[in-house]
Each structure stands twice: as structure tokens, then as C-alpha cells.
Design a protein around this motif. Sequence first.
Motif, PDB file in Angstrom:
ATOM      1  N   TYR B  27       0.846  -1.206   0.000  1.00  0.00           N
ATOM      2  CA  TYR B  27       0.000   0.000   0.000  1.00  0.00           C
ATOM      3  C   TYR B  27       0.879   1.254   0.000  1.00  0.00           C
ATOM      4  CZ  TYR B  27      -3.938   3.042   1.016  1.00  0.00           C
ATOM      5  OH  TYR B  27      -4.907   4.007   0.934  1.00  0.00           O
ATOM      6  N   ASP B  29       1.285   5.321   0.634  1.00  0.00           N
ATOM      7  CA  ASP B  29       0.678   6.463   1.327  1.00  0.00           C
ATOM      8  C   ASP B  29       0.791   7.768   0.547  1.00  0.00           C
ATOM      9  OD1 ASP B  29       0.016   5.118   3.817  1.00  0.00           O
ATOM     10  OD2 ASP B  29       2.176   5.005   4.156  1.00  0.00           O
ATOM     11  N   ALA B  41       1.462   8.226 -17.852  1.00  0.00           N
ATOM     12  CA  ALA B  41       0.650   7.507 -16.877  1.00  0.00           C
ATOM     13  C   ALA B  41      -0.792   8.027 -16.892  1.00  0.00           C
ATOM     14  CB  ALA B  41       1.244   7.656 -15.479  1.00  0.00           C
ATOM     15  N   ARG B  50      -9.786   4.377 -16.265  1.00  0.00           N
ATOM     16  CA  ARG B  50      -9.697   4.022 -14.862  1.00  0.00           C
ATOM     17  C   ARG B  50      -9.656   5.290 -14.020  1.00  0.00           C
ATOM     18  NH1 ARG B  50      -5.370  -0.479 -16.464  1.00  0.00           N
ATOM     19  NH2 ARG B  50      -6.708  -2.289 -16.314  1.00  0.00           N
ATOM     20  N   TRP B  53      -7.422   6.214  -7.606  1.00  0.00           N
ATOM     21  CA  TRP B  53      -7.882   5.546  -6.388  1.00  0.00           C
ATOM     22  C   TRP B  53      -7.977   6.507  -5.209  1.00  0.00           C
ATOM     23  CZ3 TRP B  53      -9.119   0.262  -5.684  1.00  0.00           C
ATOM     24  CH2 TRP B  53      -9.377  -0.106  -4.352  1.00  0.00           C
ATOM     25  N   ARG B  54      -6.952   7.285  -4.992  1.00  0.00           N
ATOM     26  CA  ARG B  54      -6.933   8.148  -3.805  1.00  0.00           C
ATOM     27  C   ARG B  54      -6.226   9.455  -4.162  1.00  0.00           C
ATOM     28  NH1 ARG B  54      -7.177   8.182   1.898  1.00  0.00           N
ATOM     29  NH2 ARG B  54      -5.388   9.199   2.834  1.00  0.00           N
ATOM     30  N   MET B 123       5.722   6.209   6.514  1.00  0.00           N
ATOM     31  CA  MET B 123       4.961   6.158   5.259  1.00  0.00           C
ATOM     32  C   MET B 123       5.678   5.320   4.204  1.00  0.00           C
ATOM     33  SD  MET B 123       3.720   9.954   4.190  1.00  0.00           S
ATOM     34  CE  MET B 123       2.071  10.542   4.543  1.00  0.00           C
ATOM     35  N   GLU B 149       4.506   2.087 -13.244  1.00  0.00           N
ATOM     36  CA  GLU B 149       4.171   1.961 -11.829  1.00  0.00           C
ATOM     37  C   GLU B 149       3.454   3.217 -11.316  1.00  0.00           C
ATOM     38  OE1 GLU B 149       7.268  -1.138  -9.847  1.00  0.00           O
ATOM     39  OE2 GLU B 149       8.143   0.736 -10.540  1.00  0.00           O
ATOM     40  N   GLU B 151       1.358   4.858 -12.982  1.00  0.00           N
ATOM     41  CA  GLU B 151      -0.022   4.604 -13.387  1.00  0.00           C
ATOM     42  C   GLU B 151      -0.669   3.557 -12.461  1.00  0.00           C
ATOM     43  OE1 GLU B 151      -0.311   3.623 -17.541  1.00  0.00           O
ATOM     44  OE2 GLU B 151      -2.348   2.863 -17.320  1.00  0.00           O
ATOM     45  N   HIS B 152       0.100   2.562 -12.106  1.00  0.00           N
ATOM     46  CA  HIS B 152      -0.390   1.492 -11.237  1.00  0.00           C
ATOM     47  C   HIS B 152      -0.808   2.050  -9.871  1.00  0.00           C
ATOM     48  CE1 HIS B 152      -0.383  -2.288  -8.959  1.00  0.00           C
ATOM     49  NE2 HIS B 152      -0.431  -2.921 -10.108  1.00  0.00           N
ATOM     50  N   ALA B 155      -3.986   4.123 -10.091  1.00  0.00           N
ATOM     51  CA  ALA B 155      -5.205   3.337 -10.284  1.00  0.00           C
ATOM     52  C   ALA B 155      -5.553   2.454  -9.098  1.00  0.00           C
ATOM     53  CB  ALA B 155      -5.070   2.477 -11.539  1.00  0.00           C
ATOM     54  N   THR B 156      -4.560   2.035  -8.315  1.00  0.00           N
ATOM     55  CA  THR B 156      -4.843   1.014  -7.282  1.00  0.00           C
ATOM     56  C   THR B 156      -4.320   1.366  -5.890  1.00  0.00           C
ATOM     57  OG1 THR B 156      -2.770  -0.189  -7.598  1.00  0.00           O
ATOM     58  CG2 THR B 156      -4.576  -0.779  -9.068  1.00  0.00           C
ATOM     59  N   GLN B 157      -3.527   2.432  -5.790  1.00  0.00           N
ATOM     60  CA  GLN B 157      -2.892   2.831  -4.520  1.00  0.00           C
ATOM     61  C   GLN B 157      -1.896   1.777  -4.027  1.00  0.00           C
ATOM     62  OE1 GLN B 157      -3.787   5.892  -4.104  1.00  0.00           O
ATOM     63  NE2 GLN B 157      -2.128   6.111  -2.652  1.00  0.00           N
ATOM     64  N   CYS B 158      -1.580   0.844  -4.888  1.00  0.00           N
ATOM     65  CA  CYS B 158      -0.669  -0.229  -4.493  1.00  0.00           C
ATOM     66  C   CYS B 158       0.385  -0.460  -5.558  1.00  0.00           C
ATOM     67  CB  CYS B 158      -1.455  -1.539  -4.330  1.00  0.00           C
ATOM     68  SG  CYS B 158      -2.589  -1.524  -2.957  1.00  0.00           S
TER      69      CYS B 158
END
Lengths: 211, 467
Positions: B27, B29, B41, B50, B53-54, B123, B149, B151-152, B155-158
Amino acid sequence: MEKFEKFTGIVAAIDRPNIDTDAIIPKQYLKSIKRSGFGVNLFDDWRYLDPGEPGQSNTERRLNPEFVLNKEPYKHAQILLARENFACGSSREHAVWALMDFGIKVVIAPSFADIFYNNSFKNGLLPIALGDDLVDQLFAEMESAQDYLLSIDLEQQVVTTAEGVEMTFEVDDFRRSCLLQGLDDIGLTMQYAAEIKAFEQRYYEAMPWLK
Amino acid sequence: MAGKTLYDKIWESHQVRRNDDGTALLYIDRHLVHEVTSPQAFEGLEIAQRPLWRKRSILAVPDHNVPTTALEQGITDPVARLQVDTLDQNCDKYGLTEFKRGDKRQGIVHVIGPEQGATLPGMTVVCGDSHTSTHGAFAALAFGIGTSEVEHVMATQCLIQKKSKNMRVTVDGAVGEGITAKDIVLHIIGVIGTAGGTGCTIEFAGEAITNLSMEGRMTVCNMTIEAGARAGLIACDQTTLDYVKGRPFAPAGETWDQAVACWNELHSDADAVFDKEVSIDAGEIRPQVTWGTSPEMVCSVTDTIPDPANEPDSIKAGGMQTALDYMGLRANTPFNQVLLDKIFIGSCTNSRIEDLRAAAEVIKGRKVATSVKQALVVPGSGLIKQQAEDEGLDRIFVEAGFEWREPGCSMCLAMNADRLEPGERCASTSNRNFEGRQGQGGRTHLVSPAMAAAAAIKGHFVDVREL
Ligand code: SF4
């Protein structure tokens, strides 16, 4: 991403350790907001005798006749052979895009910088780390051969020389299967969206200052 | 069971899931974004439709391409302008926090994150830039990522990550008078090499490290990537807390206390086991200067330029000779005979207030040597620039013959107009001396701010302790 298929390709060698990402694609080309078109500027400082700027037509520039990628048959190389710590330096994914746009599918070296190694897999470029002695052997064989070819089989994790000598290499399963199937990382992670949400709930409860 | 390292602790607290193949979903932060590695990205997200995410995890700023000359002139290079405009548009469109050009808070991404309190202990911090390792100074797991990454994370916060090895570099004892964080980290790289930390997260420890201010710690962690490690870490202590407290993005009041209780755990346990340990005697560190085209090609200013003839490994000797040829240097030359054309004080390694103070102290009442064609000071952020001006540092620089510029990456990577011409030699406080890094054919010597300032005055390298 395209699936990574078995292939046999021409090898170009650059006998240098620590080839950095500034050498692979100089910073002036990072001003682009696109992912494509970087191949003509791959190794720009070594490839051309005059300085280049983005947007300039490269056909008018003077090619360095000594540089390997300007020579036949290496203009069509699909495999690059180099020394340790390949692609050290910045995180620019443009280094991977430039190599791939030129036509390189595989880089063989004793070791790679971590970020580049990661970036490669996200784009379908395969970095193969072989032991120092094997890399030495490939360099030595290349010197005495014209049109040096290697076959790359990711499924079996083996590099095969024209003489049939097999060299196996390591790659983690996850990366291997993504490359073989041409899978997009983001899509894979999205499958775990519910888990991520559940994690967030616990996480921000325990650490509210991060919310 | 052995105790945990700081890296283990942060990793575990951010692990969303473990995959069967040993990778984990980690995850994130804080996501720092700049103009060079983000456009592709944002484009990717759009194509795949997409959402982000946050959004609040993102802090964006243009830095690599921005001119450091007066703001009113705008960005004249159309390609650079398009990139900066693209960042502005993307941030506006998605409603992201961005410090645009002209905002006092704008500056180099790795300077403004900590300055704003956007980087907090414990963090995970990522950015599409390798010097993200800087933020490890706050006991934050911080590393550079590529555009895919970026972009990753959007989109996913991960991120899908494999845990690296634990490595510790302990710098025992106190450094001598006049030795700075830059000298410490250059010395470390000289000892372990540019691939010394490959595959590892390096924790820096020992008296010489804990004695450093946060600025100094950031300088050390900044160059971790030059030692081959994606991330560097320093345990959280009172120095960390004092720095973070009261910053705009930092917690306050009750949550501050709650956070501190948690942050106090951010150190390696006494019985933690590291995969690799290196210890260095701080007393041996002299002011450092690089002589070649890789940060590991470094020695003390008191040494002479190394001689490849003394290197038994023939591949290494060849590499040394190639570097010397590029640098236009002869083996065995003393550093005080190496003449400089340009001086650059700036970059995410050394553009913080403490760096500017150190340089100004050397320069005060002196003049830049007439043989030096250009000497630049580029503060790391608009706020640092303002603070320096409040302290009168800008006048010291300008009176001595330095140019006092607007914040940005500038001559660290020469994406804007600040650059070396072919063959020009520069004493630079940045982090990379690669061929062409500061301009095609340019020759870079990495040094501390005080050493760069001393070199500016003399026109050649000099041991700052003897000035
Ligand atoms: S100052 Fe230099 S090293 Fe730091 S982010 Fe900018 S270009 Fe990269």
C-alpha cells in the motif's frame, strides 16, 4: 502488452559496465509526453556525432560509423549484450521504451539496476542476468563471429547459442507468466480491489493522521 | 526469533496481501508526481478509463523542466512548456494538489515533500524519480518507480513488489571539522560501489548519521540510489520529530501525539539481523570529490587523481582510463590543479537552507574567481529561496558573483537552459557525474556545497578546511 514469444535474434554488444540511463536515452528526449518514437535517439550521444534535440529530424544528423548499432547487421539487433549494473541511474521508463522502439527485446548482462529491471517487465522487455563467466564467454564468442545469433526461450528460461550451448537463467514466476501471457499489471491488481479497501479501513482506523 | 529491521516493520504494516510467488501488494501512502514521468501515466488511465484511487495521496509539482530565470519570462522552450502545461491540465482535471510555477511552495519534488510535511515517518512514498530515496531520511520507505508503476499507483494505490534484502551501513564515530553529509555519502559510495546496494534497502546508522540534521540525512538518503539501492532509511528520532512538527501536512493536536507514539517504534530492533553489514570509520572521511563518470569514482580532495596503472583488474583499469579521457584529466594530478569553468549549487541533494548557509559562509566577503565563467545557486524551493533572502544569503552570493535563481532541477540534469557546454568542467553539488549529465560533453565533479563554494573562489578544487 504483447506476448513474449520464443525467438532467435541478432546480438549487439556494448562492452561497458554501468551503462546509465542518461546514455541510453539522454534527458532532452524526456520532454516528450508520448511513449513511442524514442528508438531513433537510443544511445544518442554515442550514436550521432552532432548533438540532438527533440523534434529534430535525425536523418540529417551525422551517424557515428564506429558505434555498433549503426553497423550492419546490428542495426537489426534484437538482443543487447552488456556488462554489469546495466541501466543504472534514473527511473526513466523512456530507457525501456527507447530500447524496445529500436527493436531490442532482450538485454543480457551480469546485473541490472533495480528500477530498470522492474520497468522492463512492465513493457515486455526481458532483462536476463547471466553469471560473469557466461557473459565473458558470450563477449568472446561474439568477437570471432559474424552475425552472432542467440535464441531466447522464456518459457524454458534458456538462452541457446548457435552451437547449441544452453545457458539457463532465473526470472520470477510472476514476471515470467505476465510476460508470456502479455498481462497488464493494473488489471491483475484490480482483482484485489476489495482486499485493498478492507486494508484501508483497518489502516486508517489505526493511523487516523494519515487519512 | 530475531527482531525486525526498520525496513521489515514498514513493509509489514503496508502489506495488503502476499502472493504465492513471494511478491506482495504494497500500500502506498504518498505519491509525488512531476511533469516528466507522469504524462504517459495519466494518458494510460484515460485510455483504460480508470479513475484515480486516492487523489489526496498525490502531491504534484513541475521541477525538471522549469526555467530558473525570472518567472515573467515564462517557459520559452515549447517542448518543455507542453510538458509542464500537460501536468497542470492533468492536475486540474482530476482535482489534484499541485504547486504550480509561481507558487512559493513550488520546487524540486524531493525538497518540497519533506518541507510541507507531506513526507511523514513510517509512510511509503513513491515518485517517478529515482531520488525518491531522499524521503527515507524520515524513516519512510521511499523509492523511485517507472511510469507504468506511476499509473499502477494512481489506479490502485498499491504496487506489486518483492521485498529486498536488509543492508546496514554504520558510520561509527563523529566526523571531523568541515566534513558534511555529502562527504559521508560520497565516501560510502566509494567504499561499497555503485552496485554495492543492488537488491537491498540500506539503513544508515551510527553516530555520524544520527548527529546529522534532517537536511544532512536527506542528502545521505538521496544518494542511496547511487549506491545501487532503491531505498535508504534512517531511524526516527527527536531530530525527525522536531523537523516534522508544525508543517502544513503534518498531524497536529491529539493525532500528533498518537502519531508520535507510533513513530517511536520506527527503528530496527536491537537484535535485528541484516543480510549485509558494512561499517565505516567516520574519522577517516575527508572532503570528497569525484574524478570520473560514476559516483563511485571518488576520492579525497587531499589525494591525487587515481592512476589506472595501479589497478590490478584490467577491465576496471580500462573503465578508469575511459573516464579520465572523458573528464580530460591526467592520472596523478593534484586536485588543486583541476581548473573549473562552472559552479552549480543546487539539486535535490544539496539545495536546502542548510546547504545554502554552508556555501554562503565560505563565500562571504570573497569573490568568484575570474576564470570561472558561471556560478549558479538554485534553491530547492520557493520557500527556501525566500528564507535565504530573509537571512541575506542571496546578497552574499550575488556580491561574490553568483547568479541567484528560481527553484528547479536546473543544471542537475540540464533539461532546461542551465547546462554545460562540451568540455566544460563543473564543481556540482548534485548527485550524478555521468557522461553528458549536465550537458553533452560536460564534465561533472560532485562535491559538497562548501567545497563547491571554495572551488568557485579559487577557480580550482581546494580543501575547504584550509581556506
Ligand atoms: S534535482 Fe536532479 S536528481 Fe533531483 S529530482 Fe531534479 S533532476 Fe532528479
